[in-house]
Design a protein around this motif. Structure first.
Motif, PDB file in Angstrom:
ATOM      1  N   MET A  15       0.860  -1.320   0.021  1.00  0.00           N
ATOM      2  CA  MET A  15      -0.032   0.063   0.040  1.00  0.00           C
ATOM      3  C   MET A  15       0.951   1.289  -0.075  1.00  0.00           C
ATOM      4  O   MET A  15       0.675   2.399  -0.649  1.00  0.00           O
ATOM      5  CB  MET A  15      -0.866   0.145   1.245  1.00  0.00           C
ATOM      6  N   ASP A  16       1.790   1.098   0.915  1.00  0.00           N
ATOM      7  CA  ASP A  16       2.979   2.415   0.749  1.00  0.00           C
ATOM      8  C   ASP A  16       3.539   2.557  -0.717  1.00  0.00           C
ATOM      9  O   ASP A  16       3.698   3.631  -1.077  1.00  0.00           O
ATOM     10  CB  ASP A  16       3.815   2.182   1.898  1.00  0.00           C
ATOM     11  N   GLU A  17       3.610   1.392  -1.327  1.00  0.00           N
ATOM     12  CA  GLU A  17       4.482   1.556  -2.552  1.00  0.00           C
ATOM     13  C   GLU A  17       3.653   1.987  -3.777  1.00  0.00           C
ATOM     14  O   GLU A  17       3.963   2.723  -4.600  1.00  0.00           O
ATOM     15  CB  GLU A  17       5.240   0.392  -2.943  1.00  0.00           C
ATOM     16  N   HIS A  18       2.407   1.468  -3.761  1.00  0.00           N
ATOM     17  CA  HIS A  18       1.537   1.482  -4.830  1.00  0.00           C
ATOM     18  C   HIS A  18       0.349   2.231  -4.592  1.00  0.00           C
ATOM     19  O   HIS A  18      -0.497   2.464  -5.582  1.00  0.00           O
ATOM     20  CB  HIS A  18       1.284   0.119  -5.476  1.00  0.00           C
ATOM     21  N   ARG A  58       1.679  -3.094 -10.422  1.00  0.00           N
ATOM     22  CA  ARG A  58       1.335  -1.581 -10.337  1.00  0.00           C
ATOM     23  C   ARG A  58       0.285  -1.458  -9.174  1.00  0.00           C
ATOM     24  O   ARG A  58      -0.096  -0.166  -9.116  1.00  0.00           O
ATOM     25  CB  ARG A  58       0.816  -1.332 -11.762  1.00  0.00           C
ATOM     26  N   VAL A  59      -0.366  -2.260  -8.735  1.00  0.00           N
ATOM     27  CA  VAL A  59      -1.398  -2.010  -7.424  1.00  0.00           C
ATOM     28  C   VAL A  59      -0.792  -2.783  -6.320  1.00  0.00           C
ATOM     29  O   VAL A  59      -0.242  -3.820  -6.490  1.00  0.00           O
ATOM     30  CB  VAL A  59      -2.835  -2.391  -8.164  1.00  0.00           C
ATOM     31  N   ALA A  60      -1.501  -2.372  -5.388  1.00  0.00           N
ATOM     32  CA  ALA A  60      -1.214  -3.078  -3.801  1.00  0.00           C
ATOM     33  C   ALA A  60      -1.779  -4.461  -3.895  1.00  0.00           C
ATOM     34  O   ALA A  60      -1.111  -5.382  -3.407  1.00  0.00           O
ATOM     35  CB  ALA A  60      -1.936  -2.362  -2.925  1.00  0.00           C
ATOM     36  N   ALA A  61      -2.952  -4.821  -4.514  1.00  0.00           N
ATOM     37  CA  ALA A  61      -3.360  -6.234  -4.491  1.00  0.00           C
ATOM     38  C   ALA A  61      -4.358  -6.365  -5.593  1.00  0.00           C
ATOM     39  O   ALA A  61      -4.986  -5.399  -6.132  1.00  0.00           O
ATOM     40  CB  ALA A  61      -3.976  -6.468  -3.210  1.00  0.00           C
ATOM     41  N   PHE A  62      -4.626  -7.734  -5.942  1.00  0.00           N
ATOM     42  CA  PHE A  62      -5.998  -8.197  -6.810  1.00  0.00           C
ATOM     43  C   PHE A  62      -6.816  -8.567  -5.769  1.00  0.00           C
ATOM     44  O   PHE A  62      -6.666  -9.233  -4.865  1.00  0.00           O
ATOM     45  CB  PHE A  62      -5.449  -8.907  -7.939  1.00  0.00           C
ATOM     46  N   THR A  89       3.357 -14.080  -9.841  1.00  0.00           N
ATOM     47  CA  THR A  89       4.645 -13.663 -10.591  1.00  0.00           C
ATOM     48  C   THR A  89       4.566 -12.618 -11.574  1.00  0.00           C
ATOM     49  O   THR A  89       5.338 -12.095 -12.262  1.00  0.00           O
ATOM     50  CB  THR A  89       5.039 -14.802 -11.380  1.00  0.00           C
ATOM     51  N   ALA A  90       3.323 -11.853 -11.105  1.00  0.00           N
ATOM     52  CA  ALA A  90       3.296 -10.693 -12.302  1.00  0.00           C
ATOM     53  C   ALA A  90       3.901  -9.400 -11.945  1.00  0.00           C
ATOM     54  O   ALA A  90       3.878  -9.010 -10.578  1.00  0.00           O
ATOM     55  CB  ALA A  90       1.503 -10.206 -12.279  1.00  0.00           C
ATOM     56  N   GLY A  91       4.546  -8.849 -12.880  1.00  0.00           N
ATOM     57  CA  GLY A  91       5.384  -7.488 -12.407  1.00  0.00           C
ATOM     58  C   GLY A  91       6.390  -7.813 -11.817  1.00  0.00           C
ATOM     59  O   GLY A  91       6.918  -8.686 -11.635  1.00  0.00           O
ATOM     60  N   PRO A  92       7.110  -6.737 -11.393  1.00  0.00           N
ATOM     61  CA  PRO A  92       8.463  -6.831 -10.746  1.00  0.00           C
ATOM     62  C   PRO A  92       8.492  -7.300  -9.370  1.00  0.00           C
ATOM     63  O   PRO A  92       7.310  -7.126  -9.076  1.00  0.00           O
ATOM     64  CB  PRO A  92       9.195  -5.318 -10.955  1.00  0.00           C
ATOM     65  N   ALA A  93       9.532  -7.611  -8.988  1.00  0.00           N
ATOM     66  CA  ALA A  93       9.426  -8.089  -7.328  1.00  0.00           C
ATOM     67  C   ALA A  93       8.726  -7.079  -6.471  1.00  0.00           C
ATOM     68  O   ALA A  93       9.236  -5.884  -6.561  1.00  0.00           O
ATOM     69  CB  ALA A  93      10.819  -8.526  -6.838  1.00  0.00           C
ATOM     70  N   GLY A  94       7.852  -7.278  -5.658  1.00  0.00           N
ATOM     71  CA  GLY A  94       7.126  -6.525  -4.966  1.00  0.00           C
ATOM     72  C   GLY A  94       7.664  -6.618  -3.179  1.00  0.00           C
ATOM     73  O   GLY A  94       8.483  -7.459  -3.022  1.00  0.00           O
ATOM     74  N   PRO A  95       6.957  -5.958  -2.564  1.00  0.00           N
ATOM     75  CA  PRO A  95       7.203  -5.939  -1.282  1.00  0.00           C
ATOM     76  C   PRO A  95       6.951  -7.314  -0.568  1.00  0.00           C
ATOM     77  O   PRO A  95       6.032  -7.726  -0.545  1.00  0.00           O
ATOM     78  CB  PRO A  95       6.263  -4.709  -0.446  1.00  0.00           C
ATOM     79  N   GLY A  96       8.092  -7.799   0.104  1.00  0.00           N
ATOM     80  CA  GLY A  96       7.938  -9.164   0.675  1.00  0.00           C
ATOM     81  C   GLY A  96       8.139 -10.330   0.005  1.00  0.00           C
ATOM     82  O   GLY A  96       7.497 -11.467   0.177  1.00  0.00           O
ATOM     83  N   GLY A  97       7.882  -9.957  -1.499  1.00  0.00           N
ATOM     84  CA  GLY A  97       7.977 -11.185  -2.175  1.00  0.00           C
ATOM     85  C   GLY A  97       7.665 -10.808  -3.667  1.00  0.00           C
ATOM     86  O   GLY A  97       7.393  -9.528  -3.940  1.00  0.00           O
ATOM     87  N   ALA A  98       7.520 -11.681  -4.682  1.00  0.00           N
ATOM     88  CA  ALA A  98       7.506 -11.324  -5.979  1.00  0.00           C
ATOM     89  C   ALA A  98       6.005 -11.176  -6.460  1.00  0.00           C
ATOM     90  O   ALA A  98       4.910 -11.675  -5.650  1.00  0.00           O
ATOM     91  CB  ALA A  98       7.992 -12.480  -6.858  1.00  0.00           C
ATOM     92  N   GLY A  99       5.596 -10.641  -7.267  1.00  0.00           N
ATOM     93  CA  GLY A  99       4.241 -10.413  -7.890  1.00  0.00           C
ATOM     94  C   GLY A  99       3.349  -9.416  -6.997  1.00  0.00           C
ATOM     95  O   GLY A  99       3.941  -8.659  -6.392  1.00  0.00           O
ATOM     96  N   THR A 100       2.034  -9.515  -7.098  1.00  0.00           N
ATOM     97  CA  THR A 100       0.993  -8.748  -6.751  1.00  0.00           C
ATOM     98  C   THR A 100       0.322  -9.796  -5.819  1.00  0.00           C
ATOM     99  O   THR A 100      -0.063 -10.912  -6.091  1.00  0.00           O
ATOM    100  CB  THR A 100       0.341  -8.226  -7.540  1.00  0.00           C
TER     101      THR A 100
END
Length: 302
Positions: A15-18, A58-62, A89-100
């Protein structure tokens, strides 16, 4: 998932990132038609994976709504499994792990071994239906959710418990007062309205968690003064608050201040049609999601 960062911490970082936005994947028949797709399994797959491809990372969650996959039978459930795997695995590595992060919106609730089976399906490591969190219904009693609570904690996943919903029928149960109103129950949680009791139970499970716990609530953004009227302490919950109805869907800064007060920073706004209607063009989906995320951030963190 041994050693994984708890869901609450991973969601807070996302949430802070996206921005505090969750994009629902709700393949309504009307949306499939608007995208030029057939209302069948092939259209379901094309629609859902296009959303993940466009917005992953690109978003915090689906938040895929399980019912729109289940309506297509076993092949529809297989598509839901694909969506969960693709989001991972979608998108670049995100906070705490890969994807969204993925919140599976299945609203499961039952008792005993049946609830245990639901927990295994949606929260167990290795299950193809297990995302990062699950929506659950507590209206057989919060204690009936114990199998889900225990497995989510063991695997680092999260739960979103229905608390105060925006449908007009919700008050019949959620605003009702328990028989132990004003008194502490056997676990020390005071009675009151059903909604307040659900929030208090979540608060116990999230006690001491930083930056927030992994047991959240579903609280509609358009419920007006229902939080105050039911005596529900959202700040004490110390967990994420999944909120349909933010921004273009009806709730602006004033409404959010009334509903969430000092708990606004933990709110994850949920938008489905507001973003999905911009498709199928992926660039248009990205622009719609960015706009919705900025609106949510302005409304919730001002």
């Amino acid at each position: 998932m041994s050693g994984v960062v708890p869901f609450g911490a991973r969601l807070a970082a996302a949430m802070d990132e996206h921005g505090p936005l969750c994009v629902g994947i709700d393949p309504h028949a009307s949306l499939l038609q608007a995208w030029g797709l057939r209302d069948d399994v092939d259209g379901l797959r094309e629609f859902s994976l296009r959303v993940v491809d466009a917005l992953g990372g690109r978003v915090a969650a689906f938040k895929p709504q399980a019912a729109f996959f289940e309506r297509h039978g076993s092949r529809g459930l297989a598509v839901l499994e694909e969506v969960i795997a693709a989001a991972r695995t979608a998108g670049p590595a995100g906070p705490g792990g890969a994807g969204t992060l993925t919140i599976v919106d299945a609203k499961r609730g039952d008792i005993g071994s049946t609830m245990g089976a639901y927990a295994d399906a949606f929260l167990a490591d290795g299950s193809p239906l297990a995302g990062d969190a699950l929506t659950v219904s507590p209206y057989l009693g919060f204690g009936s959710l114990a199998p889900a609570v225990e497995l989510a904690a063991a695997t680092g996943r999260g739960l979103f418990v229905l608390c105060l919903t925006s449908n007009k029928e919700g008050f019949e149960v959620q605003h009702a007062r328990t028989e132990v109103s004003g008194q502490a129950g056997p676990d020390g949680v005071p009675g009151g309205t059903v909604a307040a009791l659900m929030a208090a139970r979540a608060a116990v499970l999230n006690a001491g968690a930083e930056p927030m716990g992994s047991v959240g609530l579903v609280v509609g953004a358009t419920i007006g003064d229902a939080v105050a009227a039911t005596g529900t302490d959202l700040v004490a919950v110390n967990g994420p608050l999944l909120a349909p109805g933010v921004g273009a869907q009806g709730a602006g800064e004033r409404e959010l201040a009334t509903t969430f007060g000092d708990a606004r920073r933990n709110v994850l706004a949920s938008s489905s049609r507001g973003v999905l209607a911009a498709g199928p063009d992926p660039d248009a989906l990205v622009r719609a999601a960015r706009t919705a995320a900025q609106e949510a951030k302005t409304a919730l963190r001002s």
